[in-house]
Design an enzyme around this catalytic site. Sequence first.
Site, PDB file in Angstrom:
ATOM      1  N   ASP A 199       9.462   2.591   1.118  1.00  0.00           N
ATOM      2  CA  ASP A 199       8.360   3.369   1.687  1.00  0.00           C
ATOM      3  C   ASP A 199       8.369   3.131   3.196  1.00  0.00           C
ATOM      4  O   ASP A 199       8.024   2.049   3.666  1.00  0.00           O
ATOM      5  CB  ASP A 199       7.040   2.899   1.054  1.00  0.00           C
ATOM      6  CG  ASP A 199       5.834   3.660   1.584  1.00  0.00           C
ATOM      7  OD1 ASP A 199       5.940   4.309   2.648  1.00  0.00           O
ATOM      8  OD2 ASP A 199       4.771   3.601   0.937  1.00  0.00           O
ATOM      9  N   LYS A 204       3.875  10.154   8.025  1.00  0.00           N
ATOM     10  CA  LYS A 204       2.966  10.140   9.174  1.00  0.00           C
ATOM     11  C   LYS A 204       3.422  10.896  10.435  1.00  0.00           C
ATOM     12  O   LYS A 204       2.861  11.922  10.769  1.00  0.00           O
ATOM     13  CB  LYS A 204       2.592   8.717   9.516  1.00  0.00           C
ATOM     14  CG  LYS A 204       1.701   8.073   8.448  1.00  0.00           C
ATOM     15  CD  LYS A 204       1.333   6.683   8.820  1.00  0.00           C
ATOM     16  CE  LYS A 204       0.513   5.980   7.760  1.00  0.00           C
ATOM     17  NZ  LYS A 204      -0.872   6.458   7.652  1.00  0.00           N
ATOM     18  N   PHE A 210       0.859  -1.195   0.000  1.00  0.00           N
ATOM     19  CA  PHE A 210       0.000   0.000   0.000  1.00  0.00           C
ATOM     20  C   PHE A 210       0.889   1.236   0.000  1.00  0.00           C
ATOM     21  O   PHE A 210       1.721   1.408   0.889  1.00  0.00           O
ATOM     22  CB  PHE A 210      -0.911   0.025   1.237  1.00  0.00           C
ATOM     23  CG  PHE A 210      -1.834   1.213   1.227  1.00  0.00           C
ATOM     24  CD1 PHE A 210      -3.013   1.185   0.496  1.00  0.00           C
ATOM     25  CD2 PHE A 210      -1.507   2.371   1.918  1.00  0.00           C
ATOM     26  CE1 PHE A 210      -3.859   2.300   0.466  1.00  0.00           C
ATOM     27  CE2 PHE A 210      -2.342   3.483   1.892  1.00  0.00           C
ATOM     28  CZ  PHE A 210      -3.522   3.450   1.166  1.00  0.00           C
TER      29      PHE A 210
HETATM   30  C1  LIG Z   1       3.198   2.660   3.791  1.00  0.00           C
HETATM   31  C2  LIG Z   1       2.311   3.788   3.391  1.00  0.00           C
HETATM   32  N1  LIG Z   1       2.600   4.482   2.284  1.00  0.00           N
HETATM   33  C3  LIG Z   1       1.842   5.509   1.886  1.00  0.00           C
HETATM   34  C4  LIG Z   1       0.732   5.898   2.598  1.00  0.00           C
HETATM   35  C5  LIG Z   1      -0.110   7.067   2.136  1.00  0.00           C
HETATM   36  O1  LIG Z   1       0.045   8.117   3.024  1.00  0.00           O
HETATM   37  P1  LIG Z   1      -1.036   9.323   3.039  1.00  0.00           P
HETATM   38  O2  LIG Z   1      -2.331   8.757   3.521  1.00  0.00           O
HETATM   39  O3  LIG Z   1      -0.427  10.335   3.980  1.00  0.00           O
HETATM   40  O4  LIG Z   1      -1.116   9.832   1.655  1.00  0.00           O
HETATM   41  C6  LIG Z   1       0.382   5.194   3.755  1.00  0.00           C
HETATM   42  C7  LIG Z   1      -0.825   5.551   4.508  1.00  0.00           C
HETATM   43  O5  LIG Z   1      -1.376   4.805   5.278  1.00  0.00           O
HETATM   44  C8  LIG Z   1       1.189   4.116   4.166  1.00  0.00           C
HETATM   45  O6  LIG Z   1       0.913   3.414   5.259  1.00  0.00           O
END
Ligand SMILES: Cc1ncc(COP(=O)(O)O)c(C=O)c1O
Length: 415
Positions: free
Chosen positions: A226, A255, A141
Amino acid sequence: MTLASIIRAERKLLLPTYDRQQVLFTRGRGVYLWDSTGKRYLDFVSGIGVNALGHAHPAVQKALKQQAGKLIHTSNLFYHEYQAELAKRLTKISGLDRAFFCNSGTEAWEGALKLARAYARANNNNGHKAKWRLLALENSFHGRTFGSLATTGQEKYRHPFAPLVPGVNFVAFNDVSDLKRQFDGSVCALCLETIQGEGGINAVSPEFLRTARELTQKSGALLILDEIQCGLGRTGKYFAYQHYGITPDIVTVAKPLAAGLPLGALLTTDRVASGMHPGMHGTTFGGGPLACTVAIEFLRVLDGLLIPVAELGWYFLTLLRSLQSKHSCVKEVRGIGLMLALDLNSADVAKAAVTQLLRKGILINRTHETVLRFLPPYIIEKRHVDEVIEALDSALSAHANNSHRKQRGSKTRRH
Ligand SMILES: Cc1ncc(COP(=O)(O)O)c(C=O)c1O
C-alpha cells in the site's frame, strides 16, 4: 455563508464523521492557503498528502481547463484517450505491467485484495487446500471500506463495524519471527504499507520486507504494498519500495495521483492480472478522462521534483533531529523524503503544538495521538522548512516553560 453558519449547518445536516479545525478555506496558491478572513497559512498537510504540487499549479489548471471543455466522463463501457497513456507512465516508473483505475485509496486497496483472492483461486495448484488467508500488519491503515478495515490493524477503526471480512491475521510490525510463524501455504497475500502513514510514519525494515518477498515468492502468495500515502514521489523516489530493491506483485496508489482530483490505481504484473476477467471487477467513475489527464500532467511534473524532494527531506530531517536534541518531549524523529514525523511524549503537547502553529498560520497534522506528521507539497523550499522548524521550536519551548512553571508551583505549594 460565514464559518459560524457553516458549522451550524453541517452540525445539523452532515453525518457526524469529522472533527474539523475551525477554519474556512476559500483559496490556495502554491504552498499557501487563505481562509475567509484573508489569513494566510503555510500548508504542511497538503490535504493529507494529496496536493503534492501545492494549490492552483499552472500545469494542473491548464490540463483541467482544457479537458473539462472536451470530455469529463464516458464510463468504462467505452474507450477514451487517457487511461492507456497514464497506465504506460505508471507501469514504466513502477516496473509493473498493468493498471486498474478507481476513485480513492480504499477502492484501490479493495481491488488489490479481490485480485489476490481471485488469482489464488484461479491458480490453486495445491489441490484441495484453499489459499485464501490474508496477512496484514498490526498498526496498519488501509481505508474505511470493509476489506480495507478487515486488513487495518487498529482496533479503534475495526471495532464498531465487526464482524469484518474473514480470513485476515495480523503480524506484529517488523517482527520477522512472527511473520515466519504465521506464514504458510494457506496465505494468498501478505499486505502492508511500505511506510505506515496514519499509524505514525513507521517504515517497514529492510529485513522484514526482504523476508516478506522471499516467503511470498516461494509459496506463490502475493506481496501487496500500500503506497497510497508514501508512493508517487513522497519519499524522493517514485515508489517507497524502490529504496529497498524489491518489486511487489501489486502496489496501490492514490492520494497525489491526480493532484487533488479523486483517482486511485492498483498496478500489477501480467501474471497476477490473469486472475481477472471482464465483469469480475469495475467502477463507474474510476479512470475518467478528466482525472487521467491531470494525472498524466502530475507525473510529467513529478519527474523534475524527485531530487528536490529527497534533498529537502534531508534538510528537514536534520533540523527535526536538532529539535530532538533540544527538547526532551521529542521521543523520536521518523520518516524519509517529505513524509516526516516528530513523535512526542504526550498527546496533549502534540495537540497544543498543532493549535499553536495553526494560530501562527502553519498547517500540520497530528496522527496516532502523539505524532506530528509533516506531508508538505513537493514544491516547498528551504525557507518554508525553516519557518516550520522555528514555529515548532517555540511551541515546544512554550511547553517546556509551562511544565517547569507547574513543577515549581507544586514544589512551592508543598513547602
Ligand atoms: C496508506 C493508506 N491506505 C489507504 C488509505 C485510504 O485512502 P482513501 O481515504 O483515499 O480511501 C489511506 C488514507 O489515508 C492511507 O494513508
